[in-house]
Write a protein that holds these residues in place. Structure first.
Motif, short mmCIF file in Angstrom:
data_model
loop_
_atom_site.label_atom_id
_atom_site.label_comp_id
_atom_site.label_asym_id
_atom_site.label_seq_id
_atom_site.Cartn_x
_atom_site.Cartn_y
_atom_site.Cartn_z
N ARG A 47 -31.29 0.85 -8.98
CA ARG A 47 -30.13 0.91 -8.20
C ARG A 47 -28.86 1.57 -8.89
N LEU A 48 -28.80 1.51 -10.13
CA LEU A 48 -27.30 1.33 -10.72
C LEU A 48 -27.16 2.72 -11.18
N ARG A 49 -28.88 3.61 -11.63
CA ARG A 49 -29.01 5.05 -11.70
C ARG A 49 -28.52 5.90 -10.47
N GLU A 50 -29.08 5.79 -9.17
CA GLU A 50 -29.06 5.98 -8.13
C GLU A 50 -27.22 6.15 -8.23
N LEU A 51 -26.90 5.18 -8.39
CA LEU A 51 -25.66 4.98 -7.77
C LEU A 51 -24.27 5.89 -8.17
N SER A 52 -24.74 5.75 -9.60
CA SER A 52 -23.68 6.89 -10.32
C SER A 52 -24.05 8.67 -10.68
N ARG A 53 -25.61 8.66 -9.36
CA ARG A 53 -24.79 9.77 -9.06
C ARG A 53 -24.22 10.20 -8.03
N GLU A 54 -23.73 9.88 -7.95
CA GLU A 54 -23.60 9.75 -6.25
C GLU A 54 -21.65 9.00 -5.79
N ILE A 55 -21.48 8.37 -7.08
CA ILE A 55 -19.96 7.64 -7.19
C ILE A 55 -19.73 7.24 -8.66
N ASP A 56 -17.96 6.92 -9.01
CA ASP A 56 -17.58 7.20 -10.02
C ASP A 56 -18.35 5.35 -10.67
N PHE A 57 -18.63 5.81 -11.41
CA PHE A 57 -19.30 3.70 -12.44
C PHE A 57 -18.99 3.56 -13.17
N VAL A 58 -17.48 2.90 -13.31
CA VAL A 58 -16.26 3.20 -14.67
C VAL A 58 -17.23 1.18 -15.00
N PRO A 59 -17.96 1.36 -16.08
CA PRO A 59 -18.28 -0.32 -17.17
C PRO A 59 -16.94 -0.25 -16.79
N THR A 60 -16.69 -1.37 -16.88
CA THR A 60 -15.22 -2.18 -17.09
C THR A 60 -14.92 -3.86 -18.39
N THR A 61 -15.34 -3.52 -19.71
CA THR A 61 -15.54 -4.71 -20.39
C THR A 61 -14.42 -5.07 -21.19
N ARG A 247 -27.14 -14.85 -5.28
CA ARG A 247 -27.69 -15.95 -6.37
C ARG A 247 -26.94 -15.33 -7.70
N SER A 248 -27.39 -15.89 -8.63
CA SER A 248 -27.09 -16.15 -9.67
C SER A 248 -27.46 -15.95 -10.92
N GLY A 249 -27.10 -15.52 -11.87
CA GLY A 249 -28.01 -14.70 -13.27
C GLY A 249 -28.16 -13.44 -13.18
N ILE A 250 -29.41 -13.61 -13.91
CA ILE A 250 -29.85 -11.82 -13.70
C ILE A 250 -29.51 -10.94 -12.28
N LEU A 251 -30.39 -12.08 -11.19
CA LEU A 251 -30.42 -11.65 -10.02
C LEU A 251 -29.32 -11.43 -9.09
N ALA A 252 -27.66 -11.50 -9.39
CA ALA A 252 -26.54 -11.93 -8.86
C ALA A 252 -26.66 -9.95 -9.17
N SER A 253 -26.90 -9.65 -10.52
CA SER A 253 -26.76 -8.04 -10.56
C SER A 253 -27.30 -7.12 -9.41
N GLU A 254 -28.31 -7.99 -9.42
CA GLU A 254 -28.99 -6.92 -7.80
C GLU A 254 -28.32 -6.23 -6.43
N ASP A 255 -27.64 -7.96 -6.07
CA ASP A 255 -27.25 -8.14 -4.94
C ASP A 255 -25.72 -7.70 -5.13
N ILE A 256 -25.10 -7.53 -6.43
CA ILE A 256 -23.44 -6.76 -6.25
C ILE A 256 -23.76 -5.32 -6.02
N LEU A 257 -25.75 -4.51 -6.56
CA LEU A 257 -25.32 -3.01 -7.03
C LEU A 257 -25.85 -3.00 -5.08
N GLU A 258 -26.15 -3.28 -4.34
CA GLU A 258 -26.86 -3.08 -2.91
C GLU A 258 -25.67 -3.32 -3.03
#
Length: 271
Positions: A47-61, A247-258
């Protein structure tokens, strides 16, 4: 559209923080001294790979540049023009430090907050040396102090926060680290700056900790995982526009990207 996203425990996860997960569903994204340290799920990575081709993904850490560079999974298939490291203290454009932001933020710290030495002296006065393990002054901007979290007395973080606020600083407890950060150094300020650089009109932001709250507040749409400081502070309820993942844990990332992808589709946002 900008998708400003925290990394650790929002987008990428260590084995300790991810929760139960089948090994076959994991994609290693960070390696250190020959060991895989952080992972994404295959679904989230796609999902991130596809999304980064359409919008500006900005890692913020909050990671400093050298720690951010270890995340090999954010190169190659993932398109990144802008990145924010050191909790907003540095902005990267095509992998290089943006000199204008660097000068602006350091001047803001000098004029708007007590010195790092004063903030650390306060911490040392309030802390018990027996549960402080090591410390690092990051980019000459903020402190990351490793502690035995279980030994921190109840109410201690609140006392520290109150004292630091008088000095123009704030704090956050994430895992085994206490962060001491001058108020001018924030992810929110850096996201606003990148928004202007990119000429974007819309920001979707995601993060799990109090250090992420400033960027969630400046975003048009904001989301947090079903875990972390923000989830605990607000009991998982929508607080002033922050949506929480189911969801919590690593699966929350899927919810966020969706959610980020749906936001782009519904509003028609692109770069």
């Amino acid at each position: 559209m900008i998708f400003a996203c925290d990394l650790d425990q929002t987008l990428i996860y260590s084995r300790r923080s991810m929760g139960p997960m089948e090994e076959s569903e994991l994609v290693p994204v960070e390696k250190y001294e020959g060991e895989d340290l952080s992972f994404m799920t295959r679904t989230a990575y796609a999902r991130l790979r596809e999304l980064s081709r359409e919008i500006d993904f900005v890692p913020t850490t909050t990671r400093i540049y050298e720690q951010y560079e270890r995340i090999h999974g954010l190169t190659g298939d993932i398109r990144i023009r802008y990145a924010i490291v050191s909790n907003g203290g540095r902005v990267l454009v095509d992998g290089r430090t943006d000199a204008q932001w660097d000068g602006m933020i350091r001047q803001a710290v000098r004029s708007g907050a007590a010195s790092g030495e004063e903030a650390k002296a306060l911490f040392d006065r309030l802390a018990d040396a027996s549960w402080v393990l090591k410390e690092r002054y990051c980019d000459e901007l903020f402190y990351a102090v490793v502690v035995n979290r279980e030994e921190i007395p109840g109410g201690w973080m609140e006392e520290l926060a109150g004292e630091l606020a008088r000095m123009g600083w704030n704090c956050s407890l994430q895992g085994r680290k206490v962060y001491l950060v001058p108020d001018p150094v924030s992810k929110g300020a850096a996201v606003r700056y990148v928004k202007e650089l990119a000429g974007a009109s819309f920001v979707f932001a995601a993060g799990d900790s109090l250090l992420d709250e400033s960027m969630l507040r400046v975003a048009d749409e904001a989301m947090a995982p079903g875990h972390g400081e923000l989830f605990r502070n607000y009991a998982g309820k929508d607080e002033r526009g922050i949506r929480f993942a189911g969801r919590s844990g690593i699966l929350a990332s899927e919810d966020i990207l969706e959610a980020a992808a749906n936001c782009r589709k519904e509003a028609g946002h692109t770069r």
